[in-house]
Design an enzyme around this catalytic site. Sequence first.
Site, PDB file in Angstrom:
ATOM      1  N   GLU A   1       5.769  -2.227 -31.236  1.00 48.92           N
ATOM      2  CA  GLU A   1       4.449  -2.126 -30.593  1.00 48.92           C
ATOM      3  C   GLU A   1       4.568  -1.637 -29.154  1.00 48.92           C
ATOM      4  O   GLU A   1       3.756  -0.845 -28.689  1.00 48.92           O
ATOM      5  CB  GLU A   1       3.745  -3.498 -30.599  1.00 48.92           C
ATOM      6  CG  GLU A   1       3.452  -4.060 -31.979  1.00 48.92           C
ATOM      7  CD  GLU A   1       4.564  -4.959 -32.499  1.00 48.92           C
ATOM      8  OE1 GLU A   1       5.753  -4.737 -32.175  1.00 48.92           O
ATOM      9  OE2 GLU A   1       4.226  -5.897 -33.251  1.00 48.92           O
TER      10      GLU A   1
ATOM     11  N   CYS B   1       4.630  -8.673 -27.177  1.00 49.73           N
ATOM     12  CA  CYS B   1       3.805  -7.537 -27.602  1.00 49.73           C
ATOM     13  C   CYS B   1       2.322  -7.859 -27.466  1.00 49.73           C
ATOM     14  O   CYS B   1       1.528  -7.002 -27.094  1.00 49.73           O
ATOM     15  CB  CYS B   1       4.160  -7.152 -29.027  1.00 49.73           C
ATOM     16  SG  CYS B   1       5.841  -6.480 -29.159  1.00 49.73           S
TER      17      CYS B   1
ATOM     18  N   HIS C   1      10.399  -3.390 -28.767  1.00 53.64           N
ATOM     19  CA  HIS C   1       9.734  -3.717 -30.027  1.00 53.64           C
ATOM     20  C   HIS C   1       8.862  -2.527 -30.431  1.00 53.64           C
ATOM     21  O   HIS C   1       8.451  -1.717 -29.578  1.00 53.64           O
ATOM     22  CB  HIS C   1       8.892  -4.976 -29.863  1.00 53.64           C
ATOM     23  CG  HIS C   1       9.701  -6.244 -29.854  1.00 53.64           C
ATOM     24  ND1 HIS C   1       9.154  -7.484 -30.110  1.00 53.64           N
ATOM     25  CD2 HIS C   1      11.025  -6.449 -29.633  1.00 53.64           C
ATOM     26  CE1 HIS C   1      10.110  -8.403 -30.032  1.00 53.64           C
ATOM     27  NE2 HIS C   1      11.255  -7.807 -29.740  1.00 53.64           N
TER      28      HIS C   1
ATOM     29  N   CYS D   1       4.623 -10.261 -31.629  1.00 54.08           N
ATOM     30  CA  CYS D   1       5.199 -11.415 -30.931  1.00 54.08           C
ATOM     31  C   CYS D   1       4.457 -11.607 -29.610  1.00 54.08           C
ATOM     32  O   CYS D   1       3.646 -10.773 -29.198  1.00 54.08           O
ATOM     33  CB  CYS D   1       6.696 -11.191 -30.683  1.00 54.08           C
ATOM     34  SG  CYS D   1       7.084 -10.206 -29.212  1.00 54.08           S
TER      35      CYS D   1
END
Lengths: 150, 150
Positions: free
Chosen positions: A49, A80, A47, A77
């Site tokens: 991040e 993260c 992801h 999410c």
Amino acid sequence: MVRAIELAIDNVRRGHGGPFGAVVVKDGEAIAEGANSVTATNDPTAHAEIIAIRQACAKLSRFELRGCELYSSSEPCPMCLGAIYWARPTRIYFASTAADAARAGFDDSLIYNEIARPHSERKIPMIQMMSDEALEAFRAWERQPNKVPY
Amino acid sequence: MVRAIELAIDNVRRGHGGPFGAVVVKDGEAIAEGANSVTATNDPTAHAEIIAIRQACAKLSRFELRGCELYSSSEPCPMCLGAIYWARPTRIYFASTAADAARAGFDDSLIYNEIARPHSERKIPMIQMMSDEALEAFRAWERQPNKVPY
């Protein structure tokens, strides 16, 4: 945040992955950035991040981001968020919400719900085994000098 | 699980990181493994489970672990649970509990609590900005053919 959103849009236009970008800033300077690369790199943890956090830590040669700010084009999410709490940036800025992301097909509400449940009630079965044997790892840890529990 | 615990103990003895190991199994065969490497590699996301999941996906050239089982020497933290739900292994086996880990100094209860809170009440401040501009990333996504929302 302008850069985080630009990363998200460019990522989609390049066909590289989902519409998400993130930037880590320290002392007013962008030191790391990432865009969702899950499908392009076959890495479910890639992801925006996570990529930005890993890159920032590598650049700073430390495993925490105290004194840094994370800009994410969308609300992080649970994975993260977990990474954020381990990395401990000072502040998080986000633009679109989890609900906006869900409307575009990226719905992480199941994951939020599952994490909040006792493990015995989760959809992916969690089975405990060899609990006594595993405690030996903690006993080995306790015997170590200079422990840094991360 | 014997191997996951061995990884955890060896990791401590080598002074490489925390007492945590993980193994991904497919069709009865171990295809990937990991041990906590946060401090050794300056990567706050380098938990045993994350490393094993990334390695297994790389090996299988896909971004999901359906049909695989994850063995972790200790109950996964929220970051790892998030990664698990994105990767979707069929089953999780774990040995020691989060409470055992907390007694050894690895307390992730704060992270569980924070993720369960509304973002406006979290300890790391989360500030929303540029929400309208960010929706352009989702509009770009909607225009893409062959969307894989991961």
